[in-house]
Design an enzyme around this catalytic site. Structure first.
Site, PDB file in Angstrom:
ATOM      1  N   SER A 128      36.674  53.928  23.862  1.00  0.00           N
ATOM      2  CA  SER A 128      35.931  52.896  23.136  1.00  0.00           C
ATOM      3  C   SER A 128      35.185  51.997  24.099  1.00  0.00           C
ATOM      4  CB  SER A 128      36.862  52.041  22.279  1.00  0.00           C
ATOM      5  OG  SER A 128      36.095  51.012  21.657  1.00  0.00           O
ATOM      6  N   LYS A 184      42.472  55.934  18.280  1.00  0.00           N
ATOM      7  CA  LYS A 184      41.029  55.644  18.329  1.00  0.00           C
ATOM      8  C   LYS A 184      40.464  55.560  16.913  1.00  0.00           C
ATOM      9  CE  LYS A 184      36.928  54.830  19.756  1.00  0.00           C
ATOM     10  NZ  LYS A 184      35.809  55.664  19.589  1.00  0.00           N
ATOM     11  N   HIS A 187      41.479  52.284  15.535  1.00  0.00           N
ATOM     12  CA  HIS A 187      40.660  51.272  16.235  1.00  0.00           C
ATOM     13  C   HIS A 187      39.299  51.170  15.546  1.00  0.00           C
ATOM     14  CE1 HIS A 187      37.287  50.483  18.936  1.00  0.00           C
ATOM     15  NE2 HIS A 187      38.061  49.655  19.609  1.00  0.00           N
ATOM     16  N   ASN A 188      38.669  52.311  15.297  1.00  0.00           N
ATOM     17  CA  ASN A 188      37.342  52.291  14.669  1.00  0.00           C
ATOM     18  C   ASN A 188      37.411  51.739  13.252  1.00  0.00           C
ATOM     19  OD1 ASN A 188      36.630  53.564  17.032  1.00  0.00           O
ATOM     20  ND2 ASN A 188      35.312  55.063  16.045  1.00  0.00           N
ATOM     21  N   GLU A 191      37.516  48.166  13.521  1.00  0.00           N
ATOM     22  CA  GLU A 191      36.156  47.742  13.910  1.00  0.00           C
ATOM     23  C   GLU A 191      35.262  47.619  12.669  1.00  0.00           C
ATOM     24  OE1 GLU A 191      34.497  50.138  17.172  1.00  0.00           O
ATOM     25  OE2 GLU A 191      32.672  50.307  15.981  1.00  0.00           O
TER      26      GLU A 191
HETATM   27  P1  NBP Z   1      26.595  63.214  21.149  1.00  0.00           P
HETATM   28  O1  NBP Z   1      27.723  62.935  20.228  1.00  0.00           O
HETATM   29  O2  NBP Z   1      25.223  62.880  20.695  1.00  0.00           O
HETATM   30  O3  NBP Z   1      26.659  64.750  21.577  1.00  0.00           O
HETATM   31  C1  NBP Z   1      25.693  65.281  22.437  1.00  0.00           C
HETATM   32  C2  NBP Z   1      26.324  66.206  23.460  1.00  0.00           C
HETATM   33  O4  NBP Z   1      27.025  67.278  22.806  1.00  0.00           O
HETATM   34  C3  NBP Z   1      25.269  66.847  24.322  1.00  0.00           C
HETATM   35  O5  NBP Z   1      25.782  66.986  25.631  1.00  0.00           O
HETATM   36  C4  NBP Z   1      25.097  68.194  23.650  1.00  0.00           C
HETATM   37  O6  NBP Z   1      24.523  69.178  24.465  1.00  0.00           O
HETATM   38  C5  NBP Z   1      26.511  68.509  23.338  1.00  0.00           C
HETATM   39  N1  NBP Z   1      26.675  69.651  22.434  1.00  0.00           N
HETATM   40  C6  NBP Z   1      26.390  69.771  21.123  1.00  0.00           C
HETATM   41 BR1  NBP Z   1      25.591  68.478  20.095  1.00  0.00          BR
HETATM   42  N2  NBP Z   1      26.682  70.975  20.621  1.00  0.00           N
HETATM   43  C7  NBP Z   1      27.178  71.658  21.658  1.00  0.00           C
HETATM   44  C8  NBP Z   1      27.664  72.974  21.797  1.00  0.00           C
HETATM   45  N3  NBP Z   1      27.727  73.789  20.732  1.00  0.00           N
HETATM   46  N4  NBP Z   1      28.043  73.382  23.016  1.00  0.00           N
HETATM   47  C9  NBP Z   1      27.973  72.550  24.071  1.00  0.00           C
HETATM   48  N5  NBP Z   1      27.547  71.275  24.001  1.00  0.00           N
HETATM   49  C10 NBP Z   1      27.153  70.838  22.807  1.00  0.00           C
HETATM   50  O7  NBP Z   1      26.838  62.502  22.581  1.00  0.00           O
HETATM   51  P2  NBP Z   1      27.432  61.073  22.957  1.00  0.00           P
HETATM   52  O8  NBP Z   1      26.810  59.979  22.149  1.00  0.00           O
HETATM   53  O9  NBP Z   1      27.367  61.010  24.442  1.00  0.00           O
HETATM   54  O10 NBP Z   1      28.968  61.160  22.495  1.00  0.00           O
HETATM   55  C11 NBP Z   1      29.873  62.140  23.009  1.00  0.00           C
HETATM   56  C12 NBP Z   1      31.186  61.980  22.264  1.00  0.00           C
HETATM   57  O11 NBP Z   1      31.713  60.659  22.499  1.00  0.00           O
HETATM   58  C13 NBP Z   1      31.078  62.115  20.743  1.00  0.00           C
HETATM   59  O12 NBP Z   1      32.223  62.727  20.234  1.00  0.00           O
HETATM   60  C14 NBP Z   1      31.017  60.678  20.274  1.00  0.00           C
HETATM   61  O13 NBP Z   1      31.467  60.532  18.934  1.00  0.00           O
HETATM   62  C15 NBP Z   1      31.970  60.015  21.255  1.00  0.00           C
HETATM   63  N6  NBP Z   1      31.778  58.589  21.441  1.00  0.00           N
HETATM   64  C16 NBP Z   1      30.546  58.037  21.439  1.00  0.00           C
HETATM   65  C17 NBP Z   1      30.394  56.665  21.622  1.00  0.00           C
HETATM   66  C18 NBP Z   1      29.024  56.045  21.654  1.00  0.00           C
HETATM   67  O14 NBP Z   1      28.940  54.803  21.694  1.00  0.00           O
HETATM   68  N7  NBP Z   1      27.957  56.848  21.647  1.00  0.00           N
HETATM   69  C19 NBP Z   1      31.513  55.865  21.831  1.00  0.00           C
HETATM   70  C20 NBP Z   1      32.775  56.461  21.865  1.00  0.00           C
HETATM   71  C21 NBP Z   1      32.892  57.819  21.667  1.00  0.00           C
HETATM   72  P3  NBP Z   1      22.922  69.419  24.422  1.00  0.00           P
HETATM   73  O15 NBP Z   1      22.334  68.358  25.287  1.00  0.00           O
HETATM   74  O16 NBP Z   1      22.755  70.784  24.939  1.00  0.00           O
HETATM   75  O17 NBP Z   1      22.482  69.281  22.973  1.00  0.00           O
END
Ligand code: NBP
Length: 472
Positions: A128, A184, A187-188, A191
Site C-alpha cells: 500500500s 491488504k 486495508h483497502n 480506505e
Molecule cells: P497494472 O495493474 O496496470 O498492470 C500492468 C502490468 O501488468 C504491466 O507490467 C503489464 O505488462 C503486466 N501484464 C499484464 Br496487464 N498482463 C500480463 C501478462 N499476461 N503477462 C505478463 N505481464 C502482464 O500495473 P501497476 O499499476 O503497476 O500495478 C501492479 C499491481 O500492483 C496490480 O496488481 C495493482 O493492483 C497493484 N497495486 C497498485 C497500486 C497503485 O497505486 N497503482 C497500489 C498497490 C497495489 P505489459 O506492459 O506488457 O502490458
C-alpha cells in the site's frame, strides 16, 4: 551470472517504483516486463546502477542468486496465472515467488498450494502507498511460509518499507498463504470507508455549513493538526485549495461527481457477508460509488424528485466542530469494523493474525496512515483479544463522547437531503452495538408465523413454536 538479489517481473508504475526502491537500498535488481517498450522506458528515464533490464524470462532466472527471489508486480487476476505458467517451469525447489499485486486472497491461497506441491515458496504481499509509497517506502503485508519469510523475504521487505515515527519498519509477517492479501483487502476496504466519510464531511460543510473551498481547506488543515491527523485529511485540505489550470476557481468544482472502483472494497463486503461480519461503512462506501456512477439517471431523476429545503447551520463554527467530532467517531467505527473482520477471518482460516502488528504497519507508508493508529496499536497491545476497538477503554470514552455529534452530523445530512450513507451507517452500527432494541423479536415472530422456524423467549430457556392466530 547469479549476481542479482531479486527479479522484478512487471515494470509498470508499481514494479518500476519498487525496483528502484530496492536498488536504492543496495539490492541488485533484475527487471523484466512482457512488453519490451516498458523496460526500455524505465532504463531510459530512471537508470540505476543496481538495476539491469532483461528481455527474456529465462535469462532473468539464470541471473538470480539461489534460492531465487522473484517479485511479481503485474495486473491482478489472469495476468498472475499467465506469468506463473511461464515462470514455474524455470524455477527449482526452494525458489521464492512473491506477488505484490492486489490479488484476491483466494487466488493467492490456490497459487500457494499449487506452488508448494512443486517445492516452491509463494508469498502474497499486500503493498500500500501507491506510486510514491512504492518508490520511497510502502506499507507491506507479506503472507506465506514463516521460515522462508525470516530467512529470505524479511531482509528485502523491511529495508524498503516505510518507517513509523518510532523507526520500526511498516512491514510484518501476517500469516500463511493468503493472509497478506487478505489484510491488504481489508486495508483497502477501510480506505474506501475513510474516503467516503471525509467526502460526506465535505458535503455537510459545503451545503449545510455554507462554506467555500478555502474555508473548508482551513478546517481540514486544522483538523489535520489534531486527533484526525492522517494522509487522507492532509491531501483533502490540499485538494480543496488546488486551483484549476483550465478555468478560474478550484479544480474540485470542475471534477465530475462520480467515482470509480477496482474491486478490493467490494471483495471486503462480500467476504464479510460470508464470515457473518458487519462492515456496513465499507459496504456503504462501495454502494455510494456505484450510485455516483449513474450520472444520467441522477440528472434525470433530479428533474422529477423535489429536494427538501436546505436547513442551513446557524452557527457555522459550531456546526463544523460537530462534523469534526462526528467524523472521528465514524472513522473509528470503520476501523473497528475492519479489524473485527480480520479477527473473524483469523479464526476462520487459522491464521493467528496479530492485530496490533497490523495496526502498527498501517502507521506509515499506506493510504490509511493516521495518528490514531498509534492508539489502535496500543489498544491491541493492551489486549490482543480485544473483541472490538470501541470496547478499548480509551476509544470507549473517546467515541461515546462524540456519538451525539455523529448523530447530529448524520441527522443534518438526512434532514437536508445531503446523502451521508457512511455517517448514517456508523450511527446505526453504534446504536446496534450498544444494545438498542433492534426489532428482531418481530422478525423471529414473522419467521415462526410463516415458516414455523421457532423462536426464543426472554423469560425461559428453550426453543418454541407458536400456532399463530389460533387463539383469535
Ligand atoms: P497494472 O495493474 O496496470 O498492470 C500492468 C502490468 O501488468 C504491466 O507490467 C503489464 O505488462 C503486466 N501484464 C499484464 Br496487464 N498482463 C500480463 C501478462 N499476461 N503477462 C505478463 N505481464 C502482464 O500495473 P501497476 O499499476 O503497476 O500495478 C501492479 C499491481 O500492483 C496490480 O496488481 C495493482 O493492483 C497493484 N497495486 C497498485 C497500486 C497503485 O497505486 N497503482 C497500489 C498497490 C497495489 P505489459 O506492459 O506488457 O502490458
Amino acid at each position: 551470472m547469479n549476481m542479482y538479489d531479486i527479479g522484478m517481473v512487471g515494470l509498470a508504475v508499481m514494479g518500476r517504483s519498487l525496483a528502484l526502491n530496492l536498488a536504492d537500498h543496495g539490492f541488485r535488481v533484475a527487471g523484466y516486463n512482457r512488453s519490451r517498450a516498458v523496460t526500455d522506458e524505465m532504463t531510459a528515464h530512471w537508470p540505476h546502477e543496481n538495476f539491469a533490464p532483461f528481455y527474456q524470462l529465462e535469462e532473468l532466472i539464470d541471473a538470480l542468486q539461489k534460492p531465487r527471489r522473484i517479485l511479481l508486480m503485474v495486473k491482478a487476476g489472469e495476468a498472475v496465472d499467465a506469468v506463473l505458467r511461464q515462470l514455474v517451469p524455470l524455477l527449482e525447489p526452494g525458489d521464492i515467488v512473491m506477488d505484490g499485486g492486489n490479488s484476491f486472497f483466494e487466488d493467492t491461497r490456490r497459487r500457494e498450494a499449487a506452488l508448494r506441491e512443486k517445492g516452491l515458496l509463494y508469498f502474497g504481499v499486500g503493498v500500500s502507498g501507491g506510486e510514491a509509497g512504492a518508490r520511497r517506502g510502502p506499507s507491506l503485508m507479506p503472507g506465506g511460509d514463516r521460515a522462508a519469510y525470516e530467512a529470505y523475504v524479511r531482509p528485502l521487505l523491511e529495508a524498503i518499507a516505510a518507517k513509523a515515527a518510532d523507526g520500526s519498519p511498516c512491514c510484518a509477517y501476517m500469516g500463511p498463504d493468503g493472509a497478506g492479501h487478505y489484510v491488504k483487502m481489508v486495508h483497502n476496504g477501510i480506505e474506501y470507508a475513510d474516503m467516503q466519510l471525509i467526502s460526506e464531511a465535505y458535503l455537510l460543510l459545503k451545503h449545510v455549513g455554507g462554506l467555500d473551498n478555502q474555508e473548508m481547506a482551513r478546517y481540514f488543515a486544522e483538523w489535520n493538526r489534531g486527533e484526525l491527523k492522517s494522509y487522507l485529511m492532509e491531501i483533502t485540505a490540499d485538494i480543496l485549495r488546488e486551483p484549476d489550470d483550465l478555468t478560474p476557481g478550484e479544480l474540485l468544482d470542475r471534477i465530475e461527481d462520480s467515482a470509480a472502483q477496482k474491486g478490493t472494497g467490494r471483495w471486503t463486503s462480500i467476504e464479510a457477508l460470508r464470515q457473518g461480519a458487519d462492515v456496513s461503512l465499507i459496504t456503504a462506501a462501495g454502494a455510494a460509488r456505484v450510485m455516483s456512477n449513474r450520472l444520467e439517471q441522477r440528472a434525470h431523476a433530479a428533474t422529477l424528485f423535489p429536494a427538501p429545503p436546505m436547513k442551513q447551520a446557524q452557527d457555522t463554527a459550531a456546526f463544523a466542530e460537530t462534523v469534526h467530532r462526528g467524523l472521528y467517531a465514524a472513522k473509528l467505527t470503520a476501523y473497528a469494523q475492519g479489524f473485527a473482520l480480520l479477527r473473524t477471518a483469523s479464526e476462520a482460516y487459522g491464521w493467528g493474525l496479530d492485530l496490533g502488528a497490523i495496526a502498527a504497519i498501517f502507521r506509515a507508508g499506506c493510504i490509511i496512515q493516521a495518528v490514531f493508529l498509534d492508539d489502535i496499536t496500543a489498544a491491541f497491545r493492551r489486549n490482543p483479544d480485544l473483541e472490538s476497538l470501541v470496547l478499548d477503554p480509551h476509544f470507549l470514552s473517546e467515541v461515546t463522547a462524540r456519538i451525539p455529534d455523529l448523530r447530529a452530523a448524520a441527522g443534518a445530512g438526512l434532514q437536508s437531503g445531503v446523502p451521508v450513507p457512511a455517517l448514517s451507517a456508523a450511527t446505526v452500527w453504534l446504536d446496534q452495538f450498544r444494545g438498542a432494541p433492534m426489532g428482531a423479536n418481530l422478525i423471529q415472530a414473522q419467521r415462526d408465523c410463516f415458516g414455523a422456524h421457532t423462536y426464543h423467549r426472554t423469560d425461559r430457556d428453550g426453543v418454541f413454536h407458536h400456532e399463530w392466530g389460533a387463539q383469535q
